[in-house]
Design an enzyme around this catalytic site. Structure first.
Site, PDB file in Angstrom:
ATOM      1  N   ASN A  53       0.808  -1.209   0.000  1.00 37.06           N
ATOM      2  CA  ASN A  53       0.000   0.000   0.000  1.00 37.06           C
ATOM      3  C   ASN A  53       0.849   1.271   0.000  1.00 37.06           C
ATOM      4  OD1 ASN A  53       0.224  -1.433   2.700  1.00 37.06           O
ATOM      5  ND2 ASN A  53       0.021   0.668   3.338  1.00 37.06           N
ATOM      6  N   LYS A 177      -0.426   1.640  16.812  1.00 33.35           N
ATOM      7  CA  LYS A 177       0.246   2.833  16.281  1.00 33.35           C
ATOM      8  C   LYS A 177      -0.825   3.780  15.766  1.00 33.35           C
ATOM      9  CE  LYS A 177       2.548   2.752  12.256  1.00 33.35           C
ATOM     10  NZ  LYS A 177       3.599   2.173  11.407  1.00 33.35           N
ATOM     11  N   LYS A 179      -1.565   7.844  13.918  1.00 31.05           N
ATOM     12  CA  LYS A 179      -0.976   8.917  13.124  1.00 31.05           C
ATOM     13  C   LYS A 179      -0.821  10.185  13.963  1.00 31.05           C
ATOM     14  CE  LYS A 179      -0.755   6.424   9.462  1.00 31.05           C
ATOM     15  NZ  LYS A 179       0.588   5.922   9.077  1.00 31.05           N
ATOM     16  N   ASP A 209       3.183   7.941  14.228  1.00 29.49           N
ATOM     17  CA  ASP A 209       3.719   7.992  12.865  1.00 29.49           C
ATOM     18  C   ASP A 209       3.386   9.339  12.219  1.00 29.49           C
ATOM     19  OD1 ASP A 209       4.516   7.545  10.288  1.00 29.49           O
ATOM     20  OD2 ASP A 209       3.245   5.797   9.944  1.00 29.49           O
ATOM     21  N   GLU A 235       7.745   7.593  14.447  1.00 31.21           N
ATOM     22  CA  GLU A 235       8.010   7.090  13.094  1.00 31.21           C
ATOM     23  C   GLU A 235       8.053   8.207  12.054  1.00 31.21           C
ATOM     24  OE1 GLU A 235       5.827   3.564  12.192  1.00 31.21           O
ATOM     25  OE2 GLU A 235       5.583   4.054  10.077  1.00 31.21           O
ATOM     26  N   GLU A 261      10.341   2.883   5.592  1.00 29.46           N
ATOM     27  CA  GLU A 261       9.311   2.316   4.704  1.00 29.46           C
ATOM     28  C   GLU A 261       9.311   2.981   3.334  1.00 29.46           C
ATOM     29  OE1 GLU A 261       5.816   3.757   7.184  1.00 29.46           O
ATOM     30  OE2 GLU A 261       5.070   4.212   5.182  1.00 29.46           O
ATOM     31  N   ASP A 288       9.984  -2.003   3.374  1.00 29.51           N
ATOM     32  CA  ASP A 288       8.800  -2.747   2.955  1.00 29.51           C
ATOM     33  C   ASP A 288       9.173  -3.674   1.798  1.00 29.51           C
ATOM     34  OD1 ASP A 288       6.435  -3.635   1.782  1.00 29.51           O
ATOM     35  OD2 ASP A 288       5.352  -1.828   2.339  1.00 29.51           O
ATOM     36  N   HIS A 318       7.213  -2.657   7.161  1.00 32.02           N
ATOM     37  CA  HIS A 318       5.954  -1.999   6.783  1.00 32.02           C
ATOM     38  C   HIS A 318       5.197  -2.954   5.865  1.00 32.02           C
ATOM     39  CE1 HIS A 318       3.825   0.749   3.840  1.00 32.02           C
ATOM     40  NE2 HIS A 318       3.519   1.394   4.951  1.00 32.02           N
ATOM     41  N   GLU A 337       4.042  -5.293  10.764  1.00 37.26           N
ATOM     42  CA  GLU A 337       2.940  -4.348  10.889  1.00 37.26           C
ATOM     43  C   GLU A 337       1.626  -5.031  10.498  1.00 37.26           C
ATOM     44  OE1 GLU A 337       3.571  -0.824   8.532  1.00 37.26           O
ATOM     45  OE2 GLU A 337       2.212   0.355   9.780  1.00 37.26           O
TER      46      GLU A 337
HETATM   47 MG    MG Z   1       4.478   4.639   8.496  1.00 39.11          MG
END
Ligand code: MG
Length: 385
Positions: A53, A177, A179, A209, A235, A261, A288, A318, A337
């Site tokens: 993603n 986690k 944002k 993050d 993050e 990531e 990732d 990630h 994750e």
């Molecule tokens: Mg992130």
């Protein structure tokens, strides 16, 4: 033995949410099927892959450059020396023929989607789960996963955020986690305090993050405000490619930073370790696999970390998908994750492996295990049909 066809389809993975930088409602991924001439149980072995993603589908690069370079090889050129399986490293090298070094960008994402499908096929030909094929007897069949969410949503506000996190805990997750950086600092602190209250005040169970949003001044302001909470990690405080900024923040922030990531190659990962000021006994790396050239590159990145004195346990990929999970078990990385309920059907794990005490079991099926997630397999099957 050879790959007969490489098919790609752009699939919507839109999710109605935003982080500090992007809105995910128009997100797409490339779903890939690699059809081989190897028969198992009366049917051809088909390997599946997709990119992770955050980077959109990659059909043009796959169709115009990568697939033709693989398909023009002879069967001998596609196989390993023993002639009993495909050779993913050779096929990857073929995909990168006539590609200049550096500037990895979208190309790394496109190669990852195809390379993952090739590994899925190779593990199926071997009759083993990928994590077992790569990790052997030492591989871990149970991996710690944390729930990444806490996206911004004005309508749901802090009560909705709390409800969301409560749901993750009820599902069996232990760390979460959320944002930050999409609201003013004071508002973010309120979000953090509300979630921490639910987590019994244990900062080690909450990561935040910023998605690379902050300039140095803002990052330092956040670092100072976050420090007393002893969070699991802070993050991507600033631009993922600004190693000097990262080093500056690491000097000022006493707790863990996590990043990586948005670095898509072994060379970028090496530069982060060389120049990013990260502390090998404290910080986390989050490359990732399904954005950064795939499996072979991820193994090389893990080896590079070890050469620089980093434990693979500091690598928490990630992605939140079955591929990242398989590599975490195979390479004995720290955790993986997870995005419960979003980025569907690509995110998440096998249908019959619930989260238990923060851990999830790896699927015991040959390949990466996509067949064990019905909604995902439905889409992937459609690419091969
Ligand atoms: Mg992130």
């Amino acid at each position: 033995m050879q790959i007969l066809e490489i098919r790609e389809k752009s699939v919507a993975m839109g999710a109605p949410m935003r982080n500090a930088v992007i809105d995910f409602s128009k997100m797409t991924v490339s779903a890939v099927a690699v059809v081989t001439d190897v028969m198992r149980g009366g049917r051809p072995v088909i390997g599946y892959g997709f990119n992770s993603n955050g980077r959109y589908s990659q059909g043009e690069i796959i169709r115009a450059r990568l697939a033709p370079r693989v398909l023009e090889l002879t069967p001998q050129q596609q196989q390993n020396a023993a002639g009993d399986n495909l050779d993913p490293a050779r096929l990857r090298a073929a995909m990168l023929r006539n590609e200049k070094p550096g500037g990895h960008g979208e190309r790394a994402v496109a190669v990852a989607a195809v390379e993952i499908a090739i590994w899925d096929a190779a593990a199926k030909i071997e009759g083993l789960p990928l994590w077992r094929l790569l990790g052997g007897a030492a591989a871990e069949n149970r991996v710690f996963v944390y729930a990444a969410g806490g996206y911004y949503d004005e309508e749901k506000g802090i009560p909705g955020l709390i409800e969301e996190v409560r749901g993750y805990l009820a599902e069996g997750y232990d760390w979460v986690k959320i944002k930050i950086g999409g609201a003013p600092l004071a508002e973010d602190i309120k979000r953090i305090e509300a979630v921490l209250e639910l987590l019994g005040g244990e900062g080690g169970r909450l990561a935040v993050d910023a998605n690379g949003r902050f300039d140095l001044e803002t990052a330092l302001e956040y670092a100072a405000a976050l420090a007393p909470y002893n969070l699991r990690w802070f993050e991507e405080p600033g631009d993922p490619l600004d190693y000097a900024l990262n080093a500056e923040i690491a000097r000022a922030y006493p707790n863990a930073i996590a990043t990586g990531e948005n670095l898509f190659s072994l060379q970028d990962a090496t530069n982060l370790i060389r120049h990013g000021g990260l502390r090998r006994d404290l910080d986390y790396l989050q490359f990732d696999p399904a954005l950064a050239y795939g499996v072979t590159e991820t193994i090389a990145i893990t080896r590079m970390m070890e050469e620089h004195g980093w434990s693979p346990r500091r690598f928490i990929p990630h992605g939140g998908n079955l591929l990242a999970l398989a590599l975490t078990g195979a390479l004995k990385l720290g955790a993986s994750e997870s995005y419960p309920g979003v980025f569907q059907p690509f995110g998440g794990f096998a249908d019959d492996t619930p989260i238990e005490d923060g851990y999830v079991r790896l699927p015991d099926a040959p390949g990466i295990g996509f067949e064990k997630k019905a909604a995902l397999y439905e889409v992937l099957k459609g690419v091969a049909a």
